[in-house]
Design a protein around this motif. Structure first.
Motif, PDB file in Angstrom:
ATOM      1  N   THR A  57     -15.655   1.901  -4.480  1.00  0.00           N
ATOM      2  CA  THR A  57     -14.459   1.041  -3.951  1.00  0.00           C
ATOM      3  C   THR A  57     -13.690   1.877  -4.921  1.00  0.00           C
ATOM      4  O   THR A  57     -13.387   1.917  -5.985  1.00  0.00           O
ATOM      5  CB  THR A  57     -14.360   0.025  -3.701  1.00  0.00           C
ATOM      6  N   SER A  58     -12.838   3.031  -4.603  1.00  0.00           N
ATOM      7  CA  SER A  58     -12.247   2.859  -5.501  1.00  0.00           C
ATOM      8  C   SER A  58     -10.638   2.617  -6.083  1.00  0.00           C
ATOM      9  O   SER A  58     -10.483   2.011  -4.984  1.00  0.00           O
ATOM     10  CB  SER A  58     -12.067   4.992  -5.019  1.00  0.00           C
ATOM     11  N   ALA A  59      -9.958   2.404  -6.848  1.00  0.00           N
ATOM     12  CA  ALA A  59      -9.393   2.520  -6.901  1.00  0.00           C
ATOM     13  C   ALA A  59      -7.750   3.035  -6.350  1.00  0.00           C
ATOM     14  O   ALA A  59      -8.069   3.729  -5.377  1.00  0.00           O
ATOM     15  CB  ALA A  59      -8.089   2.467  -8.438  1.00  0.00           C
ATOM     16  N   GLN A  60      -7.473   2.061  -5.255  1.00  0.00           N
ATOM     17  CA  GLN A  60      -6.007   2.601  -4.548  1.00  0.00           C
ATOM     18  C   GLN A  60      -4.899   4.009  -4.801  1.00  0.00           C
ATOM     19  O   GLN A  60      -4.747   3.606  -5.739  1.00  0.00           O
ATOM     20  CB  GLN A  60      -4.595   1.327  -4.409  1.00  0.00           C
ATOM     21  N   LEU A  61      -4.761   4.070  -4.071  1.00  0.00           N
ATOM     22  CA  LEU A  61      -4.607   5.830  -4.063  1.00  0.00           C
ATOM     23  C   LEU A  61      -3.080   6.156  -3.774  1.00  0.00           C
ATOM     24  O   LEU A  61      -2.900   5.661  -2.471  1.00  0.00           O
ATOM     25  CB  LEU A  61      -5.042   7.096  -3.203  1.00  0.00           C
ATOM     26  N   THR A  62      -2.000   5.089  -4.710  1.00  0.00           N
ATOM     27  CA  THR A  62      -0.641   4.694  -4.302  1.00  0.00           C
ATOM     28  C   THR A  62       0.017   5.868  -5.171  1.00  0.00           C
ATOM     29  O   THR A  62       0.878   6.044  -3.561  1.00  0.00           O
ATOM     30  CB  THR A  62      -1.086   3.465  -5.698  1.00  0.00           C
ATOM     31  N   SER A  63      -0.123   6.572  -6.157  1.00  0.00           N
ATOM     32  CA  SER A  63       1.127   8.063  -6.129  1.00  0.00           C
ATOM     33  C   SER A  63       0.529   8.625  -5.500  1.00  0.00           C
ATOM     34  O   SER A  63      -0.626   9.130  -5.731  1.00  0.00           O
ATOM     35  CB  SER A  63       1.152   8.028  -8.070  1.00  0.00           C
ATOM     36  N   VAL A  64       1.933  10.084  -5.101  1.00  0.00           N
ATOM     37  CA  VAL A  64       1.573  11.413  -4.409  1.00  0.00           C
ATOM     38  C   VAL A  64       0.183  12.408  -5.360  1.00  0.00           C
ATOM     39  O   VAL A  64       1.087  12.480  -6.795  1.00  0.00           O
ATOM     40  CB  VAL A  64       2.558  12.021  -4.295  1.00  0.00           C
ATOM     41  N   GLY A  65      -1.078  12.336  -5.626  1.00  0.00           N
ATOM     42  CA  GLY A  65      -1.489  13.097  -6.289  1.00  0.00           C
ATOM     43  C   GLY A  65      -1.927  12.368  -6.895  1.00  0.00           C
ATOM     44  O   GLY A  65      -3.191  12.990  -7.628  1.00  0.00           O
ATOM     45  N   ALA A  66      -2.490  10.952  -6.647  1.00  0.00           N
ATOM     46  CA  ALA A  66      -3.402  10.025  -6.998  1.00  0.00           C
ATOM     47  C   ALA A  66      -5.043  11.018  -6.516  1.00  0.00           C
ATOM     48  O   ALA A  66      -4.724  11.507  -5.118  1.00  0.00           O
ATOM     49  CB  ALA A  66      -3.465   9.114  -6.943  1.00  0.00           C
ATOM     50  N   SER A  67      -5.630  11.093  -7.184  1.00  0.00           N
ATOM     51  CA  SER A  67      -7.056  11.003  -6.424  1.00  0.00           C
ATOM     52  C   SER A  67      -8.504  10.762  -7.334  1.00  0.00           C
ATOM     53  O   SER A  67      -8.142  10.448  -8.351  1.00  0.00           O
ATOM     54  CB  SER A  67      -7.515  12.569  -7.173  1.00  0.00           C
ATOM     55  N   TYR A 101       4.777   0.953   4.332  1.00  0.00           N
ATOM     56  CA  TYR A 101       5.568   2.801   3.819  1.00  0.00           C
ATOM     57  C   TYR A 101       5.654   2.515   2.588  1.00  0.00           C
ATOM     58  O   TYR A 101       7.180   1.779   2.602  1.00  0.00           O
ATOM     59  CB  TYR A 101       6.269   2.671   5.214  1.00  0.00           C
ATOM     60  N   GLN A 102       5.582   3.185   1.811  1.00  0.00           N
ATOM     61  CA  GLN A 102       5.970   3.159   0.332  1.00  0.00           C
ATOM     62  C   GLN A 102       7.613   3.963  -0.225  1.00  0.00           C
ATOM     63  O   GLN A 102       9.355   3.066  -0.631  1.00  0.00           O
ATOM     64  CB  GLN A 102       5.322   3.465  -1.178  1.00  0.00           C
ATOM     65  N   HIS A 103       7.818   4.488   1.229  1.00  0.00           N
ATOM     66  CA  HIS A 103       9.512   5.371   0.938  1.00  0.00           C
ATOM     67  C   HIS A 103       9.216   6.331   2.535  1.00  0.00           C
ATOM     68  O   HIS A 103      10.440   6.958   2.986  1.00  0.00           O
ATOM     69  CB  HIS A 103       8.872   7.451   0.594  1.00  0.00           C
ATOM     70  N   GLN A 104       9.245   4.852   3.702  1.00  0.00           N
ATOM     71  CA  GLN A 104      10.064   4.768   4.842  1.00  0.00           C
ATOM     72  C   GLN A 104       9.846   6.707   5.405  1.00  0.00           C
ATOM     73  O   GLN A 104      10.144   6.765   6.185  1.00  0.00           O
ATOM     74  CB  GLN A 104      11.229   4.979   4.643  1.00  0.00           C
ATOM     75  N   THR A 192       2.783   2.545  13.689  1.00  0.00           N
ATOM     76  CA  THR A 192       3.875   2.608  14.304  1.00  0.00           C
ATOM     77  C   THR A 192       5.359   2.893  13.233  1.00  0.00           C
ATOM     78  O   THR A 192       5.486   3.068  12.358  1.00  0.00           O
ATOM     79  CB  THR A 192       4.069   1.213  15.029  1.00  0.00           C
ATOM     80  N   ALA A 193       6.355   2.513  13.869  1.00  0.00           N
ATOM     81  CA  ALA A 193       7.299   3.241  12.622  1.00  0.00           C
ATOM     82  C   ALA A 193       7.778   2.110  11.800  1.00  0.00           C
ATOM     83  O   ALA A 193       8.107   1.867  11.092  1.00  0.00           O
ATOM     84  CB  ALA A 193       8.229   2.955  14.039  1.00  0.00           C
ATOM     85  N   GLN A 194       7.368   0.666  12.183  1.00  0.00           N
ATOM     86  CA  GLN A 194       7.520  -0.544  11.347  1.00  0.00           C
ATOM     87  C   GLN A 194       5.809  -0.296  10.264  1.00  0.00           C
ATOM     88  O   GLN A 194       5.264  -1.260   9.478  1.00  0.00           O
ATOM     89  CB  GLN A 194       7.744  -1.916  11.419  1.00  0.00           C
ATOM     90  N   GLN A 195       4.654  -0.419  11.682  1.00  0.00           N
ATOM     91  CA  GLN A 195       2.879  -0.320   9.836  1.00  0.00           C
ATOM     92  C   GLN A 195       2.838   1.260   9.769  1.00  0.00           C
ATOM     93  O   GLN A 195       2.685   0.931  10.915  1.00  0.00           O
ATOM     94  CB  GLN A 195       2.852  -1.205  11.222  1.00  0.00           C
ATOM     95  N   VAL A 196       1.790   0.463   8.745  1.00  0.00           N
ATOM     96  CA  VAL A 196       0.883   1.684   8.515  1.00  0.00           C
ATOM     97  C   VAL A 196      -0.815   2.124   9.651  1.00  0.00           C
ATOM     98  O   VAL A 196      -0.388   0.745  10.012  1.00  0.00           O
ATOM     99  CB  VAL A 196       0.564   2.031   6.743  1.00  0.00           C
ATOM    100  N   ALA A 197      -1.104   2.585   9.521  1.00  0.00           N
ATOM    101  CA  ALA A 197      -2.246   2.783  10.738  1.00  0.00           C
ATOM    102  C   ALA A 197      -3.512   1.772   9.959  1.00  0.00           C
ATOM    103  O   ALA A 197      -4.233   1.316  10.450  1.00  0.00           O
ATOM    104  CB  ALA A 197      -3.278   4.139  10.927  1.00  0.00           C
ATOM    105  N   THR A 222      -7.964  11.940  -2.170  1.00  0.00           N
ATOM    106  CA  THR A 222      -6.292  12.715  -2.456  1.00  0.00           C
ATOM    107  C   THR A 222      -5.419  11.608  -2.006  1.00  0.00           C
ATOM    108  O   THR A 222      -5.777  11.798  -0.523  1.00  0.00           O
ATOM    109  CB  THR A 222      -6.626  13.904  -2.863  1.00  0.00           C
ATOM    110  N   HIS A 223      -4.340  11.815  -2.558  1.00  0.00           N
ATOM    111  CA  HIS A 223      -3.096  10.721  -1.617  1.00  0.00           C
ATOM    112  C   HIS A 223      -2.380  12.542  -1.781  1.00  0.00           C
ATOM    113  O   HIS A 223      -1.620  12.889  -2.908  1.00  0.00           O
ATOM    114  CB  HIS A 223      -2.022  10.156  -3.009  1.00  0.00           C
ATOM    115  N   THR A 224      -1.624  13.202  -0.830  1.00  0.00           N
ATOM    116  CA  THR A 224      -1.477  14.391  -0.657  1.00  0.00           C
ATOM    117  C   THR A 224      -0.480  14.513  -0.943  1.00  0.00           C
ATOM    118  O   THR A 224       0.452  15.229  -1.311  1.00  0.00           O
ATOM    119  CB  THR A 224      -2.213  15.440   0.567  1.00  0.00           C
ATOM    120  N   GLY A 225       0.458  13.261  -0.236  1.00  0.00           N
ATOM    121  CA  GLY A 225       1.978  13.644  -0.231  1.00  0.00           C
ATOM    122  C   GLY A 225       2.435  12.894   0.969  1.00  0.00           C
ATOM    123  O   GLY A 225       1.737  12.121   1.799  1.00  0.00           O
ATOM    124  N   LEU A 226       3.855  13.036   0.909  1.00  0.00           N
ATOM    125  CA  LEU A 226       4.531  12.345   2.608  1.00  0.00           C
ATOM    126  C   LEU A 226       4.472  12.645   3.228  1.00  0.00           C
ATOM    127  O   LEU A 226       4.911  14.404   3.755  1.00  0.00           O
ATOM    128  CB  LEU A 226       5.721  11.378   1.417  1.00  0.00           C
TER     129      LEU A 226
END
Length: 226
Positions: A57-67, A101-104, A192-197, A222-226
Motif C-alpha cells: 500500500t503506497s503513501a497517499q498520492l497527494t501532490s501533483v507529481g507524486a509517484s 477535491y484539493q483544488h476544486q 460529482t461536483a461535490q465528491q470524488v469518485a 502517479t498523480h499526474t495533474g489537475l
C-alpha cells in the motif's frame, strides 16, 4: 518537483517468511475484495501476501507529481512464496489518494505496469518460427479498480489482457523481434461536483514468460495533474 518512492519486493525474505497464510488463491481475478480504508502512509511490502491482501500500500498520492513504485521480483512469485505455501501469482498494489477535491477540480492519476520480459528475436528464417511462438506466449493481464465507499468494495475501472506483438525488421531474411506488452491507464477522479469518485485505487496484475514462469513486475502510480 517530482516526488518518487520505490519499494522493492526483493530483499524482504525475513518479513515474508513470518507472514501467515490468509487464504488460498490461484492468481485469478475472481476473488471477492474485502473492505479497507485508505491510508496516509505506505504499508510495509509483503511479497507473499495472500487472498485479497495487497502486496504493498503506497503513501497517499497527494501532490501533483507524486509517484510510488512497487517491484515484485519473479523469485518471490515462482520460488520463495510457493515454497512456504503462499503461491498467489497476482501482484496487488493499493494507491490511496485524497478523498476530496484539493483544488476544486478533479485530479488525474496514471497507473503503469512494466513486466521484465525476456523478449525474443530472430536473425533468419531458421529461428523465426520459435521466436514468433515465444512472442505470442509472452503474456500479461491487468485490472485497475477503485474503492467505492457506498458499497465498501472495489469496483472495476478497466481490465486488459495482452500478449507480445511480432514485428519484422527484414521479412526477406526472416529477421524480426517481439514487442513485449506493457500497461498504462489514466483516470480522472470525478464522482460529482461535490465528491470524488474514490479515495483509493487498486492495481492487480500478473505476467508470464513464454515457458509459463512469471516475470518481475514494476507497478507505478502517479498523480499526474489537475
Amino acid at each position: 518537483m517530482k516526488i518518487a518512492a520505490y519499494h522493492l519486493g526483493l530483499g524482504l525474505i525475513t518479513f515474508s517468511m513470518v507472514t501467515g497464510c490468509v487464504a488460498a488463491d490461484d492468481g485469478s481475478f475472481d476473488e471477492e475484495d474485502t473492505a479497507e480504508s485508505a491510508e496516509e502512509l505506505g504499508g510495509n511490502p509483503d511479497p507473499c501476501a495472500m487472498g485479497t491482501d495487497p502486496n504493498f500500500t503506497s503513501a497517499q498520492l497527494t501532490s501533483v507529481g507524486a509517484s510510488e513504485n512497487y517491484v515484485r521480483a519473479y523469485q518471490w512469485i515462482d520460488g520463495i512464496c510457493p515454497d512456504i505455501g503462499q503461491d498467489r501469482a497476482t501482484t496487488i498494489v493499493d494507491f490511496p489518494v485524497p478523498g476530496y477535491y484539493q483544488h476544486q477540480t478533479p485530479e488525474t492519476y496514471r497507473f503503469d505496469v512494466q513486466p521484465t520480459f525476456w523478449g525474443s528475436s530472430s536473425s533468419s528464417w531458421s529461428d523465426a518460427s520459435q521466436a514468433m511462438s515465444d512472442c505470442a506466449n509472452t503474456k500479461m493481464a491487468t485490472r485497475v479498480q477503485r474503492w467505492d465507499a457506498a458499497t465498501s468494495q472495489f469496483v472495476q475501472l478497466t481490465y486488459k489482457e495482452q500478449a507480445g506483438a511480432w514485428l519484422w525488421d527484414n521479412p526477406l531474411t526472416g529477421r524480426g523481434h517481439c514487442s513485449t506488452p506493457a500497461f498504462v491507464y489514466f483516470h480522472e477522479n470525478y464522482g460529482t461536483a461535490q465528491q470524488v469518485a474514490t479515495s483509493k485505487y487498486r492495481v492487480r496484475t500478473w505476467a508470464t514468460q513464454p515457458d509459463g514462469s512469471h516475470a518481475t513486475v514494476w507497478i507505478t502510480g502517479t498523480h499526474t495533474g489537475l
